[in-house]
Design a protein around this motif. Structure first.
Motif, PDB file in Angstrom:
ATOM      1  N   UNK A  97     -18.329  17.076   3.486  1.00 45.93           N
ATOM      2  CA  UNK A  97     -16.913  16.778   3.696  1.00 45.93           C
ATOM      3  C   UNK A  97     -16.381  17.544   4.905  1.00 45.93           C
ATOM      4  N   UNK A  98     -15.647  16.856   5.762  1.00 46.23           N
ATOM      5  CA  UNK A  98     -15.024  17.476   6.938  1.00 46.23           C
ATOM      6  C   UNK A  98     -13.769  16.686   7.284  1.00 46.23           C
ATOM      7  N   UNK A  99     -13.102  17.120   8.347  1.00 51.10           N
ATOM      8  CA  UNK A  99     -11.903  16.398   8.781  1.00 51.10           C
ATOM      9  C   UNK A  99     -12.250  14.969   9.172  1.00 51.10           C
ATOM     10  N   UNK A 100     -13.491  14.722   9.569  1.00 50.20           N
ATOM     11  CA  UNK A 100     -13.891  13.363   9.975  1.00 50.20           C
ATOM     12  C   UNK A 100     -14.167  12.450   8.781  1.00 50.20           C
ATOM     13  N   UNK A 101     -14.272  13.002   7.599  1.00 47.21           N
ATOM     14  CA  UNK A 101     -14.487  12.163   6.413  1.00 47.21           C
ATOM     15  C   UNK A 101     -13.184  11.910   5.667  1.00 47.21           C
ATOM     16  N   UNK A 102     -12.095  12.455   6.171  1.00 52.10           N
ATOM     17  CA  UNK A 102     -10.795  12.257   5.528  1.00 52.10           C
ATOM     18  C   UNK A 102     -10.044  11.137   6.244  1.00 52.10           C
ATOM     19  N   UNK A 103      -9.801  10.023   5.594  1.00 49.88           N
ATOM     20  CA  UNK A 103      -9.215   8.864   6.272  1.00 49.88           C
ATOM     21  C   UNK A 103      -7.768   9.075   6.674  1.00 49.88           C
ATOM     22  N   UNK A 104      -7.358   8.375   7.717  1.00 54.08           N
ATOM     23  CA  UNK A 104      -5.947   8.341   8.102  1.00 54.08           C
ATOM     24  C   UNK A 104      -5.188   7.520   7.055  1.00 54.08           C
ATOM     25  N   UNK A 105      -3.900   7.812   6.888  1.00 56.12           N
ATOM     26  CA  UNK A 105      -3.119   7.158   5.838  1.00 56.12           C
ATOM     27  C   UNK A 105      -3.149   5.641   5.952  1.00 56.12           C
ATOM     28  N   UNK A 106      -3.009   5.143   7.191  1.00 53.99           N
ATOM     29  CA  UNK A 106      -2.910   3.691   7.360  1.00 53.99           C
ATOM     30  C   UNK A 106      -4.221   2.982   7.062  1.00 53.99           C
ATOM     31  N   UNK A 107      -5.346   3.678   7.181  1.00 58.91           N
ATOM     32  CA  UNK A 107      -6.636   3.029   6.922  1.00 58.91           C
ATOM     33  C   UNK A 107      -6.978   3.008   5.438  1.00 58.91           C
ATOM     34  N   UNK A 108      -6.172   3.674   4.625  1.00 64.06           N
ATOM     35  CA  UNK A 108      -6.433   3.694   3.187  1.00 64.06           C
ATOM     36  C   UNK A 108      -6.212   2.337   2.540  1.00 64.06           C
ATOM     37  N   UNK A 109      -5.355   1.520   3.125  1.00 66.27           N
ATOM     38  CA  UNK A 109      -4.963   0.279   2.468  1.00 66.27           C
ATOM     39  C   UNK A 109      -3.814   0.545   1.507  1.00 66.27           C
ATOM     40  N   UNK A 110      -3.888  -0.070   0.312  1.00 68.94           N
ATOM     41  CA  UNK A 110      -2.821   0.096  -0.680  1.00 68.94           C
ATOM     42  C   UNK A 110      -3.415   0.246  -2.067  1.00 68.94           C
ATOM     43  N   UNK A 111      -2.589   0.752  -2.962  1.00 67.63           N
ATOM     44  CA  UNK A 111      -2.936   0.792  -4.378  1.00 67.63           C
ATOM     45  C   UNK A 111      -2.192  -0.329  -5.089  1.00 67.63           C
ATOM     46  N   UNK A 112      -2.873  -0.980  -6.030  1.00 72.54           N
ATOM     47  CA  UNK A 112      -2.217  -1.950  -6.903  1.00 72.54           C
ATOM     48  C   UNK A 112      -2.283  -1.437  -8.332  1.00 72.54           C
ATOM     49  N   UNK A 113      -1.129  -1.298  -8.979  1.00 68.70           N
ATOM     50  CA  UNK A 113      -1.052  -0.885 -10.374  1.00 68.70           C
ATOM     51  C   UNK A 113      -0.599  -2.091 -11.198  1.00 68.70           C
ATOM     52  N   UNK A 114      -1.407  -2.420 -12.200  1.00 70.02           N
ATOM     53  CA  UNK A 114      -1.240  -3.689 -12.914  1.00 70.02           C
ATOM     54  C   UNK A 114      -0.846  -3.447 -14.361  1.00 70.02           C
ATOM     55  N   UNK A 115       0.254  -4.086 -14.797  1.00 71.25           N
ATOM     56  CA  UNK A 115       0.636  -4.152 -16.205  1.00 71.25           C
ATOM     57  C   UNK A 115       0.802  -2.815 -16.880  1.00 71.25           C
ATOM     58  N   UNK A 116       0.445  -2.771 -18.184  1.00 73.02           N
ATOM     59  CA  UNK A 116       0.589  -1.573 -18.986  1.00 73.02           C
ATOM     60  C   UNK A 116       1.728  -1.691 -19.980  1.00 73.02           C
ATOM     61  N   UNK A 117       1.815  -0.717 -20.870  1.00 76.83           N
ATOM     62  CA  UNK A 117       2.891  -0.667 -21.860  1.00 76.83           C
ATOM     63  C   UNK A 117       4.079   0.070 -21.271  1.00 76.83           C
ATOM     64  N   UNK A 118       5.267  -0.556 -21.386  1.00 76.17           N
ATOM     65  CA  UNK A 118       6.495   0.090 -20.930  1.00 76.17           C
ATOM     66  C   UNK A 118       7.529   0.037 -22.049  1.00 76.17           C
TER      67      UNK A 118
END
Length: 616
Positions: free
Chosen positions: A307-328
């Motif tokens: 692990x190094x600074x070169x293995x840590x992705x830039x924020x924009x290259x992460x894409x997005x998270x999708x959170x689906x459903x669940x009990x509310x």
């Protein structure tokens, strides 16, 4: 003598010198005044304030300035020799620069004429007028000189106004120059806005001449930012090479230093071979960086040591998270929320076809698969598919077994559905979906029945962690090898965990939160503790706890961080989200969900998937 006595005496004296034929005579008038009380016995005061006094006084001073009356100093612009008379008092009141000059022990404090080097005469006149009026004209042709002069003279309000003016003019063709100018003038707010604009519009910025004219240090500073808005690290590499090739003879010697700022391990191996290796040549330092990237891809089990600074992705290259459903709080969330790491913000991306609880999800290409669960009345065996590009839902082949509380994961090409509950009993059966034949087939069953277990893939094997077997929550862990079609037991966790969240990072398996309530006692003990499994030593260790207790928490690897989302703390369906850094062993808080939910599923979606938001 008091006012009453004074008035009485004065009145008597004045009347006695006049005619004595007045009404009542002088004696009567004197007697009446002596009895007159002008004030009550209590003390009274009045604070008088003249509205506009300060403005009027300044306007008078400005008229004196215009007629050059009472002026006690002449400022001389070093740029063109223009002479600007002024009043020391007014300048000192408006500017800390002039206050220090005129009230301190500086030589200029007593000189009638003061030359200001590198100051433009027209701008000097405008600044002096501002000291008297509080107004100044800002134009495209004077804003830079005016800002520099205002910085020199410590006119904070003028600096802020000029910074706002320049911020409104930001464009991909000038943002780099404005950032350099702001840094030179120590205008932190303008520098921050210019840098943010540059990061957001990076792909347009690199197409302009300003980018190609950056110095080595300036481009190094730019490419080192993790805020750059790019879809892939490939964009960074191509930007660097365009800068190098603009002046290849003088810039190629800088390539080894600058290539370190490109996160090569995050590039595909094919790109490393076809583009990077061909373009950077045989320089040994560059080849060393390429080899480091190749090892990252080839030796996945050793990544925790690479692990190094070169293995840590830039924020924009992460894409997005999708959170689906669940009990509310409404007994079942039907929304799919999307998280953007660049702005730390959640939004509603899609809606499910209906309520579905205790299901599993997986991503295959640009298709989000939602598997099993229950609709509130019955357990399901159906599988639905959301096309992320079109936002449309379709039904796929159903499982052979009805399952809720199952675990789902993709191993190799196929999708696995692990354990769960069929509405009557706890399950140890496992079935596999082949996306080519679109059919489900059973594989070897687990050694234990498991519902609400954590399921994840590590080093080519499928792990089932904890869960409930009907009698109690489980500490046991087992893993499946698709090559041998066998399940083997692994070291047990320190705690029994049902509703546990499981994810993988850097060759380790992590178990988050959960609860250990026995079947005959619904009063669960919920956990904030986190355990880490090392497959090399077949052992579990405890790491830093979550910030709050979370049962049925959704977790996944997002970039190089593990994210824990929602859950149930015994009283509330949680909106809170936090991320764990496996390297620093620390948690940080992210933006909260729009809807508190437990038992939701989460999946990262990379930038190659064009997610179409189907908002309210």
């Amino acid at each position: 003598m008091d006012l009453k006595t004074n008035l009485s005496s004065s009145s008597q004296d004045s009347i006695s010198t006049g005619s004595s034929s007045g009404i009542g005579g002088s004696e009567n008038i004197s007697r009446d005044f002596s009895r007159l009380s002008l004030f009550s016995s209590g003390s009274q005061e009045e604070q008088f304030r003249c509205e506009g006094h300060a403005e009027y006084s300044l306007s008078c001073m400005k008229r004196y300035l215009q007629t050059e009356e009472l002026c006690d100093v002449v400022l001389i612009a070093g740029n063109n020799g223009k002479r600007v008379p002024a009043h020391r008092l007014v300048l000192s009141a408006a500017s800390e620069y002039f206050s220090a000059m005129f009230t301190g022990s500086l030589r200029e404090s007593g000189e009638p004429e003061i030359t200001l080097r590198d100051v433009n005469g027209d701008v000097l006149q405008a600044v002096v007028n501002y000291c008297y009026s509080g107004t100044i004209e800002i134009r495209e042709d004077n804003v830079e000189v005016l800002l520099a002069t205002a910085c020199l003279m410590q006119l904070r309000k003028v600096v802020e106004a000029c910074s706002r003016f320049l911020a409104q003019q930001l464009h991909p063709s000038n943002c780099l120059g404005i950032a350099v100018f702001a840094e030179h003038q120590s205008c932190s707010s303008l520098l921050q806005e210019a840098n943010a604009f540059t990061s957001l519009h990076f792909m347009q910025v690199i197409c302009n001449q300003e980018f190609l004219q950056l110095s080595e240090d300036q481009i190094a500073s730019l490419l080192s930012s993790d805020e750059l808005n790019v879809t892939s690290e490939e964009n960074i590499f191509h930007a660097l090479m365009s800068w190098i090739e603009h002046e290849p003879e003088t810039r190629r010697p800088h390539l080894p230093r600058l290539l370190q700022l490109v996160k090569l391990p995050l590039l595909e191996p094919s790109f490393l071979v076809d583009h990077v290796e061909n373009l950077v040549g045989t320089n040994p330092e560059c080849q060393k960086l390429i080899m480091e990237a190749m090892k990252w891809h080839l030796l996945t089990e050793r990544r925790q040591h690479m692990v190094s600074v070169r293995t840590r992705p830039r924020k924009a290259t992460l894409g997005r998270l999708l959170v689906v459903g669940g009990m509310d709080k409404n007994k079942g969330a039907t929304t799919i929320e999307s998280y953007d790491p660049r702005c730390d913000h959640w939004s509603t991306a899609h809606h499910m076809n209906g309520r579905r609880l205790q299901f599993g999800i997986a991503l295959m290409g640009d298709k989000l698969l939602v598997v099993g669960g229950r609709d509130g009345l019955k357990t399901l065996n159906t599988m639905e598919c959301l096309d992320l590009e079109t936002g449309t839902w379709t039904l796929l082949s159903p499982m052979n077994t009805y399952r809720h509380g199952l675990g789902v994961a993709v191993l190799g090409g196929p999708l696995y559905a692990v354990g769960g509950h069929d509405g009557w009993s706890y399950l140890n059966t496992v079935e596999r979906y082949d996306p080519i034949t679109r059919s489900w087939n059973y594989v070897t069953a687990m050694q234990s029945q498991r519902c609400s277990a954590g399921v994840a893939v590590l080093n080519g094997k499928l792990y089932a962690v904890g869960g409930r077997d009907g009698a109690s929550c489980l500490r046991t862990v087992e893993c499946y090898d698709p090559h041998t079609n066998k399940w083997t037991m692994c070291a047990s966790m320190a705690r029994r965990r049902g509703g546990v969240g499981v994810a993988v990072a850097n060759g380790f398996l992590y178990a988050f939160g959960g609860q250990d309530a026995p079947a005959n006692n619904p009063a669960a003990s919920r956990f904030d503790c986190v355990e880490r499994y090392d497959p090399g030593t077949d052992s579990w260790t405890t790491v830093t706890m979550l910030s709050t207790k979370r049962d049925t928490v959704a977790v996944c690897l997002f970039g190089d961080r593990l994210v824990a989302i929602g859950g149930y703390d015994g009283s509330h369906y949680l909106r809170s989200v936090e991320q764990y850094d496996p390297i620093t062993n620390e948690w940080t808080i992210l933006a909260s969900l729009l809807t508190g939910r437990a038992g939701a599923c989460v999946v990262p979606v990379n930038n190659s998937n064009k997610v179409i938001n189907q908002t309210n």
